[in-house]
Design a protein around this motif. Structure first.
Motif, short mmCIF file in Angstrom:
data_model
loop_
_atom_site.label_atom_id
_atom_site.label_comp_id
_atom_site.label_asym_id
_atom_site.label_seq_id
_atom_site.Cartn_x
_atom_site.Cartn_y
_atom_site.Cartn_z
N TRP A 288 -34.44 16.66 29.74
CA TRP A 288 -34.65 15.31 31.05
C TRP A 288 -36.83 14.73 30.67
O TRP A 288 -37.09 14.98 29.34
CB TRP A 288 -35.75 16.67 31.70
N THR A 289 -36.85 13.69 31.14
CA THR A 289 -37.38 12.87 31.11
C THR A 289 -38.75 13.24 32.19
O THR A 289 -38.12 12.99 33.43
CB THR A 289 -37.43 11.04 30.88
N VAL A 290 -39.98 13.52 32.60
CA VAL A 290 -40.37 13.52 33.54
C VAL A 290 -41.84 12.71 33.23
O VAL A 290 -42.93 12.18 31.94
CB VAL A 290 -41.49 14.73 33.49
N ILE A 291 -41.91 11.91 34.54
CA ILE A 291 -42.30 10.16 34.40
C ILE A 291 -44.25 11.10 35.39
O ILE A 291 -43.58 11.06 36.93
CB ILE A 291 -41.77 9.59 34.94
N LEU A 292 -45.16 10.67 35.26
CA LEU A 292 -46.02 10.45 36.09
C LEU A 292 -46.88 8.90 35.92
O LEU A 292 -46.54 7.99 35.28
CB LEU A 292 -47.66 10.40 35.66
N ASN A 293 -46.36 8.31 37.10
CA ASN A 293 -46.20 6.49 37.65
C ASN A 293 -47.77 6.13 38.96
O ASN A 293 -48.26 7.48 39.77
CB ASN A 293 -45.03 6.01 38.91
N ALA A 294 -48.46 5.07 38.75
CA ALA A 294 -49.56 4.64 38.27
C ALA A 294 -49.77 4.30 40.48
O ALA A 294 -50.41 4.72 41.07
CB ALA A 294 -50.16 3.65 38.55
N THR A 295 -48.81 3.97 40.96
CA THR A 295 -48.25 4.54 42.58
C THR A 295 -47.73 5.20 43.10
O THR A 295 -46.80 5.32 43.23
CB THR A 295 -47.12 3.02 42.54
N ALA A 296 -48.66 5.94 43.34
CA ALA A 296 -49.32 7.40 44.05
C ALA A 296 -47.92 6.85 45.58
O ALA A 296 -47.47 8.43 45.32
CB ALA A 296 -50.52 8.04 43.94
N GLN A 297 -48.55 6.46 46.16
CA GLN A 297 -48.02 6.90 47.35
C GLN A 297 -46.03 5.33 47.78
O GLN A 297 -46.28 4.62 47.62
CB GLN A 297 -48.32 5.87 48.90
N VAL B 173 -47.21 7.31 31.28
CA VAL B 173 -46.40 8.71 30.88
C VAL B 173 -45.61 9.10 30.96
O VAL B 173 -44.52 9.33 32.35
CB VAL B 173 -47.58 9.66 30.01
N ARG B 174 -44.69 8.89 29.46
CA ARG B 174 -43.14 9.76 29.43
C ARG B 174 -43.43 10.67 29.31
O ARG B 174 -43.79 10.57 28.03
CB ARG B 174 -42.01 8.40 29.89
N VAL B 175 -42.92 12.13 29.59
CA VAL B 175 -42.58 12.92 28.53
C VAL B 175 -41.20 13.48 28.72
O VAL B 175 -40.83 13.25 29.64
CB VAL B 175 -43.53 14.25 28.58
N MET B 176 -41.14 14.02 27.98
CA MET B 176 -39.43 14.76 27.43
C MET B 176 -39.18 16.32 27.88
O MET B 176 -40.39 16.80 27.52
CB MET B 176 -38.52 14.80 26.06
N ALA B 177 -38.37 16.37 28.43
CA ALA B 177 -38.41 18.28 28.58
C ALA B 177 -37.37 19.10 28.45
O ALA B 177 -36.16 18.35 29.11
CB ALA B 177 -39.38 18.21 29.56
N GLU B 178 -37.11 19.44 27.85
CA GLU B 178 -35.93 20.72 27.97
C GLU B 178 -35.93 21.89 28.98
O GLU B 178 -36.46 22.45 29.22
CB GLU B 178 -36.22 21.75 26.44
N PRO B 179 -34.83 21.74 29.65
CA PRO B 179 -34.41 22.19 30.53
C PRO B 179 -34.00 23.92 30.25
O PRO B 179 -33.07 24.01 29.20
CB PRO B 179 -32.83 21.35 31.43
N MET B 180 -34.02 24.68 31.24
CA MET B 180 -32.95 25.44 30.53
C MET B 180 -32.51 25.86 31.96
O MET B 180 -32.03 25.53 33.53
CB MET B 180 -34.37 26.72 31.83
N THR B 181 -31.24 26.11 31.92
CA THR B 181 -30.01 26.49 32.74
C THR B 181 -28.92 26.80 33.27
O THR B 181 -28.27 27.27 34.04
CB THR B 181 -28.81 25.38 31.74
#
Length: 201
Positions: free
Chosen positions: A131-140, A154-162
């Motif tokens: 997964w790519t988890v993203i924080l975006n500056a446009t909050a609303q 930022v974009r960070v990678m995350a390993e999902p638990m299935t």
């Protein structure tokens, strides 16, 4: 009368110490309330929603972190797969329902290994084998219809638990909270996606 003097002095010392402790506890509680007062209020809406609003907060170190999001239900629909009806793999997902979630950090943090300044951000994700988890500056934002990658902080990678326990209604929660870190979990169906948040360094 002389014998009661030490007792009275002892009671005075204990009372003074208790008063000082109460004062210090009151100051700490007031500081906590002030910090929470800076956090966004819970989302309100004009009528009940099939995917209700929710919020979760944790204190990591001395930093308050708050998430506001919508909680859709699966209702037997396919999810996180190629071409699925809900949050298809490889596409930007609002990570919930209705408005894109917001995540607020009272102080600077390390989000998934990346430094992030204090503030409020929209939380998006891209499902997949990773997964790519993203924080975006446009909050609303409503959904991801006007999502702009250029506004990503930022974009960070995350390993999902299935093999997570079945979760019919989408949930965001904190777990494994220590004195300086916590794990943010995105959980829907049998998929859980962890992102570590650390107090700023």
């Amino acid at each position: 009368m002389i014998g009661t003097l030490p007792l009275l002095l002892g009671l005075f010392v204990v009372a003074s110490a208790c008063a000082q402790d109460d004062h210090m506890n009151g100051e700490a509680e007031a500081a906590g309330h002030m910090e929470h007062a800076d956090m966004p209020p819970m989302r309100a809406n004009d009528e009940a929603r099939p995917s209700p609003n929710a919020g979760v907060m944790a204190t990591i170190g001395t930093t308050s972190v708050m998430v506001h999001y919508g909680r859709p239900s699966l209702r037997g629909r396919a999810y996180f797969a190629d071409g699925s009806e809900l949050a298809p793999a490889g596409a930007v997902w609002r990570t919930g329902a209705n408005e894109a979630p917001t995540i607020t950090f009272a102080d600077d943090v390390i989000f998934g290994g990346e430094p992030v300044a204090a503030g409020t951000y929209a939380l998006f994700s891209i499902p997949g084998d990773e997964w790519t988890v993203i924080l975006n500056a446009t909050a609303q934002q409503w959904g991801s219809f006007r999502y702009d990658e250029a506004e990503d902080v930022v974009r960070v990678m995350a390993e999902p638990m299935t093999d997570a326990p079945m979760q019919e209604q989408f949930e965001i929660r904190f777990q494994d909270i220590t004195e300086d870190s916590a794990t943010l979990i995105l959980h829907w169906g049998t998929v859980g996606v962890p992102v570590t948040i650390q107090a700023g360094m």
